[in-house]
Design a protein around this motif. Structure first.
Motif, PDB file in Angstrom:
ATOM      1  N   GLY A   1       9.919  13.793  -7.531  1.00 35.92           N
ATOM      2  CA  GLY A   1      10.738  12.440  -7.338  1.00 35.92           C
ATOM      3  C   GLY A   1       9.599  11.228  -7.220  1.00 35.92           C
ATOM      4  N   PHE A   2       8.335  11.554  -7.106  1.00 32.01           N
ATOM      5  CA  PHE A   2       7.553  10.616  -6.820  1.00 32.01           C
ATOM      6  C   PHE A   2       7.071   9.794  -8.163  1.00 32.01           C
ATOM      7  CE2 PHE A   2       6.495  13.122  -3.104  1.00 32.01           C
ATOM      8  CZ  PHE A   2       6.916  12.251  -2.032  1.00 32.01           C
TER       9      PHE A   2
ATOM     10  N   THR B   1       0.697  -1.202   0.035  1.00 27.57           N
ATOM     11  CA  THR B   1      -0.049   0.018   0.008  1.00 27.57           C
ATOM     12  C   THR B   1       0.945   1.232   0.128  1.00 27.57           C
ATOM     13  OG1 THR B   1      -0.308  -0.308   2.333  1.00 27.57           O
ATOM     14  CG2 THR B   1      -2.045  -1.044   1.043  1.00 27.57           C
ATOM     15  N   ILE B   2       0.209   2.419  -0.488  1.00 29.03           N
ATOM     16  CA  ILE B   2       1.047   3.675  -0.365  1.00 29.03           C
ATOM     17  C   ILE B   2       1.638   4.152   0.908  1.00 29.03           C
ATOM     18  CG2 ILE B   2       0.758   6.258  -1.163  1.00 29.03           C
ATOM     19  CD1 ILE B   2      -0.956   5.117  -3.369  1.00 29.03           C
ATOM     20  N   ASN B   3       0.636   4.197   1.753  1.00 28.56           N
ATOM     21  CA  ASN B   3       0.887   4.554   3.258  1.00 28.56           C
ATOM     22  C   ASN B   3       1.204   6.066   3.480  1.00 28.56           C
ATOM     23  OD1 ASN B   3       0.616   1.884   3.877  1.00 28.56           O
ATOM     24  ND2 ASN B   3       2.724   1.428   3.882  1.00 28.56           N
TER      25      ASN B   3
ATOM     26  N   VAL C   1      -7.319  21.140 -14.545  1.00 24.81           N
ATOM     27  CA  VAL C   1      -6.200  21.820 -14.734  1.00 24.81           C
ATOM     28  C   VAL C   1      -5.354  22.088 -13.363  1.00 24.81           C
ATOM     29  CG1 VAL C   1      -4.843  24.014 -15.557  1.00 24.81           C
ATOM     30  CG2 VAL C   1      -7.041  22.906 -16.692  1.00 24.81           C
ATOM     31  N   GLN C   2      -5.995  22.494 -12.199  1.00 28.99           N
ATOM     32  CA  GLN C   2      -5.248  22.642 -11.190  1.00 28.99           C
ATOM     33  C   GLN C   2      -5.103  21.349 -10.371  1.00 28.99           C
ATOM     34  OE1 GLN C   2      -8.635  24.897  -9.665  1.00 28.99           O
ATOM     35  NE2 GLN C   2      -7.392  26.728  -9.390  1.00 28.99           N
ATOM     36  N   SER C   3      -5.753  20.331 -10.673  1.00 33.65           N
ATOM     37  CA  SER C   3      -5.441  19.050 -10.045  1.00 33.65           C
ATOM     38  C   SER C   3      -4.365  18.375 -10.752  1.00 33.65           C
ATOM     39  CB  SER C   3      -6.657  18.033 -10.539  1.00 33.65           C
ATOM     40  OG  SER C   3      -7.713  18.760  -9.684  1.00 33.65           O
ATOM     41  N   ASN C   4      -4.249  18.503 -12.196  1.00 31.38           N
ATOM     42  CA  ASN C   4      -2.990  17.829 -12.967  1.00 31.38           C
ATOM     43  C   ASN C   4      -1.774  18.762 -12.687  1.00 31.38           C
ATOM     44  OD1 ASN C   4      -4.562  15.952 -14.147  1.00 31.38           O
ATOM     45  ND2 ASN C   4      -5.295  17.399 -15.669  1.00 31.38           N
ATOM     46  N   ALA C   5      -1.870  20.159 -12.436  1.00 27.01           N
ATOM     47  CA  ALA C   5      -0.535  20.809 -12.019  1.00 27.01           C
ATOM     48  C   ALA C   5      -0.211  20.225 -10.662  1.00 27.01           C
ATOM     49  CB  ALA C   5      -1.071  22.128 -12.071  1.00 27.01           C
ATOM     50  N   THR C   6      -0.922  19.779  -9.652  1.00 22.98           N
ATOM     51  CA  THR C   6      -0.327  19.380  -8.448  1.00 22.98           C
ATOM     52  C   THR C   6       0.149  18.193  -8.834  1.00 22.98           C
ATOM     53  OG1 THR C   6      -2.359  20.594  -7.441  1.00 22.98           O
ATOM     54  CG2 THR C   6      -1.305  18.702  -6.123  1.00 22.98           C
ATOM     55  N   LYS C   7      -0.692  17.281  -9.392  1.00 27.03           N
ATOM     56  CA  LYS C   7      -0.008  15.852  -9.688  1.00 27.03           C
ATOM     57  C   LYS C   7       1.494  15.882 -10.440  1.00 27.03           C
ATOM     58  CE  LYS C   7      -2.407  13.495 -12.378  1.00 27.03           C
ATOM     59  NZ  LYS C   7      -3.620  12.451 -12.996  1.00 27.03           N
ATOM     60  N   GLN C   8       1.638  16.935 -11.368  1.00 19.28           N
ATOM     61  CA  GLN C   8       2.783  17.165 -11.806  1.00 19.28           C
ATOM     62  C   GLN C   8       3.918  17.555 -10.853  1.00 19.28           C
ATOM     63  OE1 GLN C   8       3.792  16.364 -15.089  1.00 19.28           O
ATOM     64  NE2 GLN C   8       5.784  16.386 -14.411  1.00 19.28           N
TER      65      GLN C   8
ATOM     66  N   TYR D   1      11.864  10.027   8.979  1.00 15.18           N
ATOM     67  CA  TYR D   1      13.193   9.453   9.478  1.00 15.18           C
ATOM     68  C   TYR D   1      13.484   8.166   9.461  1.00 15.18           C
ATOM     69  CZ  TYR D   1       9.971   8.146  13.291  1.00 15.18           C
ATOM     70  OH  TYR D   1       8.750   7.216  13.806  1.00 15.18           O
ATOM     71  N   THR D   2      12.560   7.364   8.936  1.00 19.70           N
ATOM     72  CA  THR D   2      12.539   5.836   8.945  1.00 19.70           C
ATOM     73  C   THR D   2      13.610   5.447   7.866  1.00 19.70           C
ATOM     74  OG1 THR D   2      10.550   5.842   7.610  1.00 19.70           O
ATOM     75  CG2 THR D   2      10.517   5.720  10.024  1.00 19.70           C
ATOM     76  N   ALA D   3      14.290   6.269   7.101  1.00 19.73           N
ATOM     77  CA  ALA D   3      15.115   5.890   5.959  1.00 19.73           C
ATOM     78  C   ALA D   3      14.242   5.446   4.905  1.00 19.73           C
ATOM     79  CB  ALA D   3      16.270   4.809   6.604  1.00 19.73           C
ATOM     80  N   GLU D   4      13.067   5.470   4.662  1.00 21.94           N
ATOM     81  CA  GLU D   4      12.253   5.023   3.599  1.00 21.94           C
ATOM     82  C   GLU D   4      12.363   6.070   2.488  1.00 21.94           C
ATOM     83  OE1 GLU D   4       8.472   2.712   5.085  1.00 21.94           O
ATOM     84  OE2 GLU D   4       8.899   4.194   6.517  1.00 21.94           O
ATOM     85  N   SER D   5      12.152   5.906   1.193  1.00 19.56           N
ATOM     86  CA  SER D   5      12.128   6.659   0.153  1.00 19.56           C
ATOM     87  C   SER D   5      11.137   6.251  -0.760  1.00 19.56           C
ATOM     88  CB  SER D   5      13.450   6.465  -0.803  1.00 19.56           C
ATOM     89  OG  SER D   5      13.317   7.567  -1.694  1.00 19.56           O
ATOM     90  N   PRO D   6       9.731   6.685  -0.085  1.00 21.18           N
ATOM     91  CA  PRO D   6       8.432   6.205  -0.760  1.00 21.18           C
ATOM     92  C   PRO D   6       8.346   6.566  -2.531  1.00 21.18           C
ATOM     93  CG  PRO D   6       7.986   8.271   0.371  1.00 21.18           C
ATOM     94  CD  PRO D   6       9.418   7.763   0.619  1.00 21.18           C
ATOM     95  N   GLN D   7       7.929   5.698  -3.380  1.00 16.94           N
ATOM     96  CA  GLN D   7       7.785   5.858  -4.531  1.00 16.94           C
ATOM     97  C   GLN D   7       6.562   6.452  -5.035  1.00 16.94           C
ATOM     98  OE1 GLN D   7      10.621   5.085  -7.089  1.00 16.94           O
ATOM     99  NE2 GLN D   7      11.183   5.542  -5.071  1.00 16.94           N
ATOM    100  N   SER D   8       5.339   6.226  -3.973  1.00 17.27           N
ATOM    101  CA  SER D   8       4.142   6.428  -4.316  1.00 17.27           C
ATOM    102  C   SER D   8       3.631   7.600  -3.175  1.00 17.27           C
ATOM    103  CB  SER D   8       3.097   5.191  -4.330  1.00 17.27           C
ATOM    104  OG  SER D   8       3.793   4.341  -5.250  1.00 17.27           O
TER     105      SER D   8
END
Length: 830
Positions: free
Chosen positions: A140-141, A4-6, A127-134, A108-115
């Motif tokens: 880096g996600f 899961t994304i978490n 348009v605003q939603s897509n800009a936020t996603k970008q 601080y848990t040294a995790e690097s989430p991809q999602s």
């Protein structure tokens, strides 16, 4: 690694947070520097260094021209910010990405989430939603899932660890730093649904800060020194006091926060007036003065809330309480006016500052990640069974400690086995014989997301490579039914009968995402191969009852005559498939059967341009239309509608006046606020007098219907009878719909009436005589008209309606002053 994304992020206008859900328990991460949960959404540029958060805010007083905040309000626009220390520009998306990158350092848990799940205001358009996603991708996600802020806040409230009875209706009131949302939430049987919502993307704490500057600080400055055109010198990018403006907004925000806890706040700053005199200014702002200047804006938010409550008053079920979310709800006047204005208890049991981040994490904890999935396939690739298929049944959300699970198996089960295990190892069914139907009672961890994996084995107990979804069950927590669309999604189509275009709704506001629909439209005019003409598939966002010009275009497929291999003939079909994902990507697929050609695009627009000059022209045009409609309403004595329209005209005039004072290089988000208001006013104009117009259209429809029934009784024609039945089907439904639909049915009825009457000799004889008695000077060719009259008289003698009709058409074509109208260009779709 979890499947899961978490991780959830509240990307706020003034402050941002990051949180993680681990087995149903949420932790809000703290900044390793200063140990605060909130990170100010501020970015500063100091020589070679980039400052984010508190350090950037501190740098504001030293170098305000290189410090940027509140850029969320300009998300989805073409606006960019010039950074003197870089000699370059940065967009709101780039600045937001810097904030998101800084939040990653909180982990601080040294995790690097991809999602990650990132929250947005519910009223954010596509348009605003897509800009936020970008911005998330730029940070880096690899995977970004969007979640509406009121939903996140509701999840935080619903899953708050107390014994409060939450079943029923609640109103979420979210007044943040830059945006406002209000949502009606239904809690039932462990599931949460957003029933309806409204909002304003340009109403929040930042507006209160600006009001302090404009209504209190600027008048105070003018009373203490000599200043010419002070407001523009502050707000204009080229104004000599532009740097001071940012400093004053910052100090206004600090004063606003102080006034939530004490009756007075002081603001101190230095500047130089037009005479070159140094001004050391110290002013005191009282809570009463602050309340006076923000009262009207708070009243706007209450009107939004009342609108939603009124819309659903007939549904039954009272609103239990108002849940407060957002830092601006700390303002005492907000709570007082809400309680008095709505008469509903106010609930401040969740922390307004962290609720959105906590809810985002809860949601992330139930959302499967595409980048961290635990495979249920065997690692032994030599053993595979592509024929074995599974259909599972279980409750995804429960308050019980056990859940019944069943699955139907297709394929060869003989001599094979299955096993179900829980992620943490706390449940293991053991190896059991595989049958066509398997059943298990799964034990669950309390108040957590429980994930189980179903695996298959052959007779030698070797893993079988069978693709099976993870079994995810949330115990003791409210789950989300789905995210609603904030606006109608419509298709612009031609109405050639009325020479206009209108909107046809594809997906209604509050439909739950994701959504998908396939429809068939026809080409309304022939698109000739090699021509410059085009077929437009234009998808818009807004209100189905408004004009296309009042809505936001979010995706257009243009099929040009120069790009096709053959003519697109009028009346041929266009098959359209439109799909909107949960994160608001819009996929459009168009298939032209006549050309056997397919066009497909995914629309993720991230910016739109607002031109002040064009905005002025649009406002002027709306004012002319509003005044024209006002005259009609007054003449019709529709006083209720005219009163509403008069208020709209007043607001349009205010927008017009504010636009006249607005400079092209204004650094505030004023033009976006005015554009948002203009769109609301355009919708008000569309709606004004609608009831009266609908009533007139109904009368017109029933008049034509009665006439058609009269003429239909004279003929025995099954095809015409069938056509009449098609037009009148669902009569009660379409007569309560949009004006465009009623107009189309009227035109269809008129056409049917004409198809009947043109076979009636008595009717045609009367129509023919109207052309005969006209002055010969009305016709282009008097000799030819004389011949037609002779032929017409003969047709009457022969009692030939077909011949007489052809002569009537020719006589009409010879008229000099017949009414003509410029043909509609439109979209080419009907």
């Amino acid at each position: 690694m979890s499947s899961t994304i978490n991780f959830g992020i509240d990307l706020g206008t003034t402050n941002s947070l990051i949180a993680k859900c681990d087995n149903g328990v949420v932790e809000v991460f703290k900044n390793p520097v200063g140990h605060k949960e909130t990170l100010p959404s501020v970015v500063g540029f100091r020589k070679e260094r980039i400052l984010v958060g508190d350090k950037a805010r501190e740098y504001l007083e030293k170098d305000p021209g290189n410090v940027f905040s509140c850029f969320k309000r300009k998300m989805g626009t073409t606006e960019s910010f010039f950074v003197p220390n870089l000699g370059d520009f940065r967009t709101p998306m780039q600045l937001s990405a810097m904030v998101l990158k800084e939040l990653r350092n909180f982990i601080y848990t040294a995790e690097s989430p991809q999602s990650v799940v990132i929250t947005i205001p519910a009223s954010f358009d596509t348009v605003q939603s897509n800009a936020t996603k970008q911005s998330g991708y730029d940070a880096g996600f690899k995977e970004v899932v969007l979640l509406q802020e009121p939903i996140a806040a509701s999840l935080a409230f619903a899953n708050k660890g107390n014994d409060m009875e939450k079943e029923g209706r609640w109103l979420v009131y979210d007044l943040g730093g830059g945006t406002f949302d209000v949502a009606l939430v239904q809690f039932r049987d462990g599931e949460m649904r957003i029933t309806d919502h409204e909002g304003n993307n340009y109403l929040g704490g930042l507006d209160f800060d600006n009001l302090i500057v404009e209504e209190l600080i600027v008048p105070y400055m003018q009373s203490r020194g000599q200043y010419t055109d002070l407001m523009n010198s502050l707000k204009s990018a080229s104004g000599k006091r532009n740097a001071l403006y940012y400093e004053l907004v910052y100090k206004a925000e600090e004063a606003k926060i102080m006034l939530s806890n004490q009756p007075e706040a002081e603001i101190e700053f230095e500047t130089e007036d037009d005479n070159g005199e140094e001004q050391e200014l110290l002013m005191t702002i009282s809570r009463d003065a602050f309340n006076d200047i923000i009262r009207e804006r708070i009243e706007e938010t209450i009107e939004f809330a009342k609108m939603i409550i009124d819309r659903h008053s007939a549904d039954g079920g009272k609103v239990k309480e108002v849940i407060l979310i957002g830092g601006s709800t700390y303002i005492p006047l907000v709570r007082t006016m809400l309680q008095d204005g709505l008469g509903i208890p106010v609930n401040a049991s969740v922390d307004p500052t962290t609720a959105v981040a906590i809810g985002a994490a809860y949601f992330a904890g139930t959302k499967t990640s595409g980048y961290a999935i635990i495979s249920t396939l065997s690692e032994n690739k030599d053993v595979a069974d592509e024929e074995l298929q599974v259909k599972m049944a279980y409750q995804k959300n429960t308050n019980d400690r056990e859940e019944y699970f069943s699955a139907l198996i297709t394929g060869d089960t003989h001599g094979r086995f299955y096993r179900i295990t829980r992620d943490d190892g706390g449940f293991d069914s053991g190896l059991k014989p595989l049958a066509k139907r398997i059943e298990e009672v799964l034990t669950l961890l309390p108040n957590a997301l429980n994930q189980f994996h179903l695996k298959f084995f052959d007779a030698e107990q070797m893993h079988l490579a069978v693709s099976v979804s993870t079994i995810s069950i949330v115990q003791g927590k409210y789950s989300l039914y789905g995210q609603p669309l904030p606006n109608d999604i419509c298709l612009e189509v031609d109405d050639n009968l009325n020479n206009v275009t209108h909107l046809e709704v594809l997906f209604e506001k509050n439909e739950i995402l994701p959504v998908k629909k396939t429809i068939t439209k026809t080409i309304s005019r022939t698109i000739v191969k090699g021509s410059t003409d085009q077929l437009l598939i234009n998808v818009l966002e807004g209100s189905r009852y408004a004009t296309a010009q009042s809505n936001l275009p979010i995706g257009v497929i243009s099929i040009n005559g120069k790009d096709i291999d053959r003519d697109l003939i009028k009346g041929s079909d266009v098959d359209l498939t439109i799909e909107i994902t949960e994160s608001r990507d819009i996929k459009i697929n168009a298939y032209l059967s006549i050309a056997d050609k397919e066009y497909a695009e995914v629309f993720s627009p991230t910016s739109r341009n607002i031109n002040i000059s064009r905005l002025k022209d649009e406002t002027d045009y709306l004012l002319r239309i509003a005044n024209k409609n006002m005259s009609k309403l007054v003449e019709a004595e529709d006083f209720e509608a005219s009163a509403k329209l008069r208020e709209t005209i007043k607001q349009l005039e205010q927008i017009q006046n504010r636009l006249r004072l607005l400079k092209e290089d204004d650094v505030t988000d004023e033009k976006y606020k005015l554009e948002e208001q203009k769109r609301r006013m355009a919708l008000s104009i569309d709606i004004a007098g609608k009831d009266n117009r609908i009533r007139e259209l109904r009368e017109d429809y029933f008049g034509w219907k009665a006439s058609t029934v009269h003429y239909l009784s004279k003929v025995d024609n099954e095809a015409l009878q069938r056509k009449f039945g098609q037009i009148t089907r669902d009569e009660n439904e379409f007569l309560g719909g949009s004006e465009a639909i009623i107009k189309r049915r009227i035109e269809e009825m008129r056409q049917l009436s004409w198809d009947i009457r043109k076979k009636d000799l008595d009717y045609l004889a009367g129509l023919y005589m109207l052309y005969v008695i006209r002055d010969p000077e009305d016709y282009k060719d008097q000799y030819k008209i004389k011949q037609l009259i002779e032929r017409g008289d003969a047709a009457l003698q022969r009692k030939s309606p077909e011949e007489l009709l052809a002569i009537i058409y020719q006589m009409y074509d010879l008229l000099i002053n017949k009414e003509t109208e410029e043909p509609l260009k439109g979209t080419g779709l009907a």
